[in-house]
Design an enzyme around this catalytic site. Structure first.
Site, PDB file in Angstrom:
ATOM      1  N   GLU A 331       2.711  30.087  24.632  1.00  0.00           N
ATOM      2  CA  GLU A 331       3.777  29.943  25.215  1.00  0.00           C
ATOM      3  C   GLU A 331       5.140  29.153  24.583  1.00  0.00           C
ATOM      4  O   GLU A 331       4.980  28.160  23.348  1.00  0.00           O
ATOM      5  CB  GLU A 331       3.626  28.208  26.103  1.00  0.00           C
ATOM      6  N   CYS A 332       6.043  29.473  25.141  1.00  0.00           N
ATOM      7  CA  CYS A 332       7.214  29.406  24.472  1.00  0.00           C
ATOM      8  C   CYS A 332       7.832  29.013  23.358  1.00  0.00           C
ATOM      9  O   CYS A 332       7.746  29.917  22.521  1.00  0.00           O
ATOM     10  CB  CYS A 332       7.674  28.277  25.619  1.00  0.00           C
ATOM     11  N   GLY A 333       7.378  28.261  22.335  1.00  0.00           N
ATOM     12  CA  GLY A 333       7.702  27.260  20.951  1.00  0.00           C
ATOM     13  C   GLY A 333       6.125  28.455  20.832  1.00  0.00           C
ATOM     14  O   GLY A 333       6.089  28.440  19.125  1.00  0.00           O
ATOM     15  N   SER A 432       4.395  34.016  25.265  1.00  0.00           N
ATOM     16  CA  SER A 432       5.126  35.003  26.345  1.00  0.00           C
ATOM     17  C   SER A 432       6.694  33.941  26.583  1.00  0.00           C
ATOM     18  O   SER A 432       6.185  32.554  25.981  1.00  0.00           O
ATOM     19  CB  SER A 432       5.443  34.662  28.088  1.00  0.00           C
TER      20      SER A 432
END
Length: 440
Positions: A331-333, A432
């Site tokens: 997720e993200c990072g 994502s």
């Protein structure tokens, strides 16, 4: 439905961001905890940073409640759980009290939704710098804006002098709202900030001293007894809720200063459903436990540690080996760490896991912020194809290239407007920028 224990609560809110509600909230929490009160903190809206400070101030886990991302039954379930071992619930709003998205009533994401749903009286923090009697006009507007929301009292913040305070007190007195705090401008204690908001609680070396100072501030400048008396009984009952299902029985979870953004309610639900969380630290060059059946890399600040991550050979090789046979999700990072390269703010490019064809950059900053509803296009640790998950994005990274990888999900914003496909998937690896909060 079974009744909730007799906890009481209130919501600390403000007309806008920057009014001082986080300072007032932390001061109140620290002072109540020091008095021996069983206090539990709640953050309205999607936020990883504030709940960690809340937990440090209270000694109890932080909790997010989000009226847009969470179904009503989940809100009730989480609040009922928080109330089981608390004498008082102190919730902190986000932005202004009524700030949310265009959505059905009660599901706008505004702090006012949480106040109304659980009958939480509002302690309104007013930044009165640069004004005097006008503060009464602002308060009058809040009193009449939404009949579902009751003002319990007001805290006058950033007062310039005793005369300044007297003028405002005289102006608000006819409104019948008690002044439950008066904080001089010089008394404010500012927590350190960084590009994505506050520095994380675990990175604040003098946090204990800051919290003691905040508790002292509350005792000097807040009407602690009046605030406790203003808290109202919670209007909710325990109920069953549909959580995000655990992605596996044993979940290898990256957890350190680079990967720390994981919602507490998600982890608690996974454990309650029988999953085991096995944490490991990529910054310590640790690999995911090979006995686990899924690996999850949360968001965080990998861009601040990109050099160390790129040099963490045991972590990278272990992650690549894990992904040969088992699902890995970022997720993200965590998504960025799964990519081929990450360019930091100084323009240095770091080679990372290479499990996705993603290339990202922080030297070409662009804010991406907002609620998201994702419809999954393929199986992943988030769910099966067609499943809808609500959450949010908040990052400054720019996608240089997604390469040839297939997308993970179809996204809409909070008002249902299509945003196109997003994320990446390749073999067992998915990721994502979308932070999952709850099933839609």
């Amino acid at each position: 439905m079974s009744p909730v224990p007799p906890a009481r609560g209130l919501l600390v809110a403000a007309p806008r961001s920057g009014s001082g509600k986080t300072t007032v909230t932390l001061a109140l929490l620290a002072a109540l905890a020091r008095r021996g009160v069983a206090v539990r903190a709640v953050k309205s809206g999607p936020d990883y940073i504030d709940p960690a400070f809340h937990a440090a101030a209270t000694g109890r886990p932080g909790l997010n409640l989000d009226s847009w991302a969470m179904p009503p039954a989940l809100l009730d379930h989480l609040m009922a759980g928080a109330a089981q071992d608390a004498d008082i619930i102190v919730a902190e709003g986000a932005m202004g009290l009524f700030d949310g998205v265009a959505a059905e009533p009660g599901r706008t994401g505004a702090g006012a939704d949480i106040a109304a749903r659980f009958a939480l009286p509002v302690l309104l923090v007013l930044d009165v710098s640069g004004q005097s009697q006008t503060a009464a006009a602002v308060l009058r507007g809040f009193l009449g804006h939404d009949p579902r929301v009751r003002m319990a009292g007001v805290v006058l913040n950033k007062l310039g002098s005793a005369r300044h305070e007297r003028m405002i007190r005289e102006a608000v007195a006819p409104l019948g709202v008690p002044v439950l705090g008066a904080v001089p401008r010089e008394a404010g204690i500012v927590l350190p900030e960084r590009h994505l908001g506050l520095v994380q609680a675990g990175e604040t070396d003098d946090l204990s001293a800051r919290l003691r100072a905040l508790a002292d501030l509350a005792e000097r400048h807040l009407d602690m007894d009046g605030i406790r008396a203003a808290a109202g009984p919670l209007a909710c009952a325990a109920t069953a809720a549909h959580h995000l299902p655990p992605p596996g029985q044993r979940i290898a979870l990256a957890r350190d200063a680079a990967f720390s953004f994981m919602y507490a309610h998600v982890l608690e639900a996974w454990r309650a459903m029988g999953a085991e969380i096995v944490a490991f630290s990529p910054l310590a060059d640790a690999a995911p436990d090979p006995s686990c059946d899924v690996c999850w890399l949360p968001g965080g600040y990998p861009e601040l540690h990109a050099g160390r991550l790129a040099a963490a050979s045991r972590f990278l090789e272990g992650l690549r080996h894990f992904a040969q046979t088992r699902p890995v999700h970022g997720e993200c990072g965590g998504y960025m760490a799964l990519g081929r390269t990450l360019e930091d703010a100084d323009g240095t490019t770091h080679a990372l896991a290479g499990l996705l064809d993603l290339e990202t950059s922080f030297s070409r900053r662009r804010m991406n912020l907002g609620y998201r509803e994702a419809t999954l296009l393929a199986p992943s640790p988030l769910g099966m194809p067609g499943a809808r998950v609500r959450g949010h994005e908040f990052h400054y990274a720019t996608v240089v290239s997604r390469g040839a990888d297939a997308p993970l999900a179809d996204l809409c914003d909070a008002e249902g407007r299509p945003l196109g496909v997003s994320g990446s998937r390749r073999g067992t690896v998915t990721g994502s920028f979308f932070h999952a909060i709850a099933r839609a």
